[in-house]
Design a protein around this motif. Structure first.
Motif, PDB file in Angstrom:
ATOM      1  N   VAL A 114       0.856  -1.194   0.000  1.00 12.27           N
ATOM      2  CA  VAL A 114       0.000   0.000   0.000  1.00 12.27           C
ATOM      3  C   VAL A 114       0.891   1.244   0.000  1.00 12.27           C
ATOM      4  N   VAL A 115       0.669   2.118  -0.969  1.00 11.57           N
ATOM      5  CA  VAL A 115       1.380   3.404  -1.010  1.00 11.57           C
ATOM      6  C   VAL A 115       0.377   4.498  -0.656  1.00 11.57           C
ATOM      7  N   LEU A 116       0.776   5.389   0.272  1.00  9.87           N
ATOM      8  CA  LEU A 116      -0.111   6.487   0.667  1.00  9.87           C
ATOM      9  C   LEU A 116       0.124   7.667  -0.260  1.00  9.87           C
ATOM     10  N   LEU A 117      -0.984   8.201  -0.772  1.00 11.95           N
ATOM     11  CA  LEU A 117      -0.887   9.354  -1.666  1.00 11.95           C
ATOM     12  C   LEU A 117      -1.427  10.592  -0.987  1.00 11.95           C
ATOM     13  N   PRO A 277       2.044   9.656 -11.852  1.00  8.02           N
ATOM     14  CA  PRO A 277       3.280   8.995 -12.303  1.00  8.02           C
ATOM     15  C   PRO A 277       4.143   8.483 -11.151  1.00  8.02           C
ATOM     16  N   ILE A 278       4.415   9.324 -10.173  1.00  9.55           N
ATOM     17  CA  ILE A 278       5.287   8.884  -9.059  1.00  9.55           C
ATOM     18  C   ILE A 278       4.577   7.823  -8.201  1.00  9.55           C
ATOM     19  N   GLY A 279       3.268   7.934  -8.102  1.00  2.26           N
ATOM     20  CA  GLY A 279       2.501   6.942  -7.326  1.00  2.26           C
ATOM     21  C   GLY A 279       2.638   5.549  -7.925  1.00  2.26           C
ATOM     22  N   ASP A 281       4.931   4.557 -10.225  1.00  2.00           N
ATOM     23  CA  ASP A 281       6.351   4.143 -10.250  1.00  2.00           C
ATOM     24  C   ASP A 281       6.693   3.467  -8.925  1.00  2.00           C
ATOM     25  N   THR A 282       6.302   4.111  -7.835  1.00  2.00           N
ATOM     26  CA  THR A 282       6.660   3.620  -6.506  1.00  2.00           C
ATOM     27  C   THR A 282       5.936   2.315  -6.184  1.00  2.00           C
ATOM     28  N   LEU A 283       4.631   2.292  -6.437  1.00  2.00           N
ATOM     29  CA  LEU A 283       3.861   1.095  -6.079  1.00  2.00           C
ATOM     30  C   LEU A 283       4.334  -0.125  -6.882  1.00  2.00           C
ATOM     31  N   ILE A 284       4.566   0.074  -8.171  1.00  2.00           N
ATOM     32  CA  ILE A 284       4.991  -1.066  -8.997  1.00  2.00           C
ATOM     33  C   ILE A 284       6.417  -1.481  -8.620  1.00  2.00           C
ATOM     34  N   GLY A 285       7.233  -0.503  -8.265  1.00  2.00           N
ATOM     35  CA  GLY A 285       8.561  -0.825  -7.740  1.00  2.00           C
ATOM     36  C   GLY A 285       8.436  -1.696  -6.498  1.00  2.00           C
ATOM     37  N   ALA A 286       7.552  -1.311  -5.600  1.00  2.00           N
ATOM     38  CA  ALA A 286       7.366  -2.073  -4.351  1.00  2.00           C
ATOM     39  C   ALA A 286       6.823  -3.475  -4.635  1.00  2.00           C
ATOM     40  N   ILE A 287       5.919  -3.576  -5.589  1.00  2.00           N
ATOM     41  CA  ILE A 287       5.384  -4.902  -5.942  1.00  2.00           C
ATOM     42  C   ILE A 287       6.536  -5.808  -6.389  1.00  2.00           C
ATOM     43  N   ASN A 288       7.527  -5.186  -7.045  1.00  2.00           N
ATOM     44  CA  ASN A 288       8.669  -5.960  -7.536  1.00  2.00           C
ATOM     45  C   ASN A 288       9.854  -5.967  -6.565  1.00  2.00           C
ATOM     46  N   LYS A 294      10.494   6.216   3.863  1.00  2.00           N
ATOM     47  CA  LYS A 294       9.100   6.248   4.323  1.00  2.00           C
ATOM     48  C   LYS A 294       8.352   7.491   3.867  1.00  2.00           C
ATOM     49  N   TRP A 295       9.093   8.559   3.592  1.00  2.00           N
ATOM     50  CA  TRP A 295       8.441   9.789   3.128  1.00  2.00           C
ATOM     51  C   TRP A 295       9.101  10.255   1.839  1.00  2.00           C
ATOM     52  N   VAL A 296       8.341  10.220   0.757  1.00  2.00           N
ATOM     53  CA  VAL A 296       8.826  10.749  -0.519  1.00  2.00           C
ATOM     54  C   VAL A 296       8.186  12.132  -0.643  1.00  2.00           C
ATOM     55  N   VAL A 297       8.981  13.150  -0.308  1.00  2.00           N
ATOM     56  CA  VAL A 297       8.396  14.494  -0.176  1.00  2.00           C
ATOM     57  C   VAL A 297       8.387  15.253  -1.504  1.00  2.00           C
ATOM     58  N   GLN A 298       7.308  15.965  -1.746  1.00  2.00           N
ATOM     59  CA  GLN A 298       7.152  16.744  -2.969  1.00  2.00           C
ATOM     60  C   GLN A 298       7.525  18.208  -2.700  1.00  2.00           C
TER      61      GLN A 298
END
Ligand code: AHR
Length: 317
Positions: A114-117, A277-279, A281-288, A294-298
């Motif tokens: 789970v990625v938090l957006l 896009p970043i959501g 990228d990150t989630l599919i990266g995590a799946i793999n 823990k915090w990807v800050v914008q």
């Protein structure tokens, strides 16, 4: 006849080889992702939804979208339904900070990342989610407070329109703003109430504020939509927004830039909603199997009325 048979035989062999090649090389995986969105309370949120949906479409991702109509219980139901459907991963924009442990544990047990957006949560065990991808709300609140203190020469009677109670965006924007204005004795919050991040409630609350306190000369709204509602209330009360009452808000949506060009809003602090896009990228990266901080800050900016006309034509949301 014999020739036809051998042609058919060749065709059969070629097709078999093609099927084999696809299986060996591997057809690209079609990911199935669940997205639990808070609702459609603001222009900002609509822009975020659009960013997630269009990115999924561009990348051939099957998106299961659930609008929670601002209710956490609907988000929990949506998450359980995604888990039951065995999605590959989940994007969650959490309406409030607390109350997520149980359902996130269920996702973890089912091995669904789970990625938090856009908003954060408050859980003891941070292995329950991959990471949060959000703006720095404390920074946003501070930037708003510092800008307002400068504009008001360190003296103002401020009406604060807060976001949804319990939302990290509301809690932290309040905190950051209070920290910034604490340095100036003359900067006072004289009224503060939630407008739930909506234009309609922003207007309603501002109407009540204006009736109750004639000294208000500044507004700090936790999002642009509430500021736009407040602008209407101020005009209906016979005052000039942007002049008689100085207004600053957060988000930086197109409508806020239009209000600045019209001279009715003084400043907006940006909060980027284009997280599709970043959501993914990150989630599919995590799946793999990839890991993330823990915090990807914008990173965001501050835009005042003076620069609005120049920026508006290139504004993406
Ligand atoms: O979480 C981000 C906030 O939520 C945005 O500032 C607001 O407009 C939205 O509804």
């Amino acid at each position: 006849m014999k020739r036809n048979n051998s042609m058919l035989f060749v065709l059969l062999i070629v097709s078999l080889c093609l099927i084999l090649a696809v299986n060996v090389v591997g057809a690209p995986k079609k990911y199935v992702i669940g997205f639990s969105q808070i609702g459609a309370e603001s222009g900002w949120r609509t822009a975020e939804t659009e960013s997630v949906k269009s990115t999924a479409a561009e990348r051939g991702i099957e998106l299961k979208f659930a609008d929670a109509q601002q209710k956490q219980e609907n988000q929990i139901k949506a998450l359980r339904s995604f888990i039951a459907q065995k999605v590959d991963g989940i994007l969650l924009a959490p309406v409030v900070e607390s109350g997520w442990e149980e359902v996130l544990q269920e996702a973890k047990d089912a091995k669904i990342p789970v990625v938090l957006l856009d908003r954060g949560i408050n859980v003891k065990d941070d292995s329950l989610y991959v990471c949060k991808i959000t703006s720095d709300f404390i920074w946003e609140g501070k930037a708003a407070g510092e800008w307002l203190a400068k504009k008001m020469k360190s003296k103002a009677n401020i009406a604060e329109l807060q976001g949804t109670p319990g939302a990290s965006a509301a809690i932290e924007r309040k905190k950051g703003f209070e920290q910034a204005i604490a340095k100036f004795k003359g900067m006072k919050i004289v009224k503060s109430q939630t407008g739930n991040f909506t234009r309609a409630e922003g207007k309603q609350v501002m109407e009540a504020f204006l009736k109750a306190d004639k000294t208000i000369n500044a507004v700090y709204a936790h999002n642009d939509d509430m500021a736009l509602g407040a602008i209407q209330a101020i005009e209906e009360a016979g005052k000039k927004p942007g002049k008689d009452i100085i207004i600053i808000s957060i988000d930086g949506v197109k409508a806020a830039f239009e209000a600045m060009v019209a001279g009715k809003l003084n400043c907006t602090v940006e909060c980027n909603p284009l997280l599709g896009p970043i959501g993914f990228d990150t989630l599919i990266g995590a799946i793999n199997g990839k890991t993330y901080p823990k915090w990807v800050v914008q990173k965001d900016g501050v835009f005042s009325m003076e620069t609005a006309a120049k920026v508006l034509p290139t504004r993406k949301y």
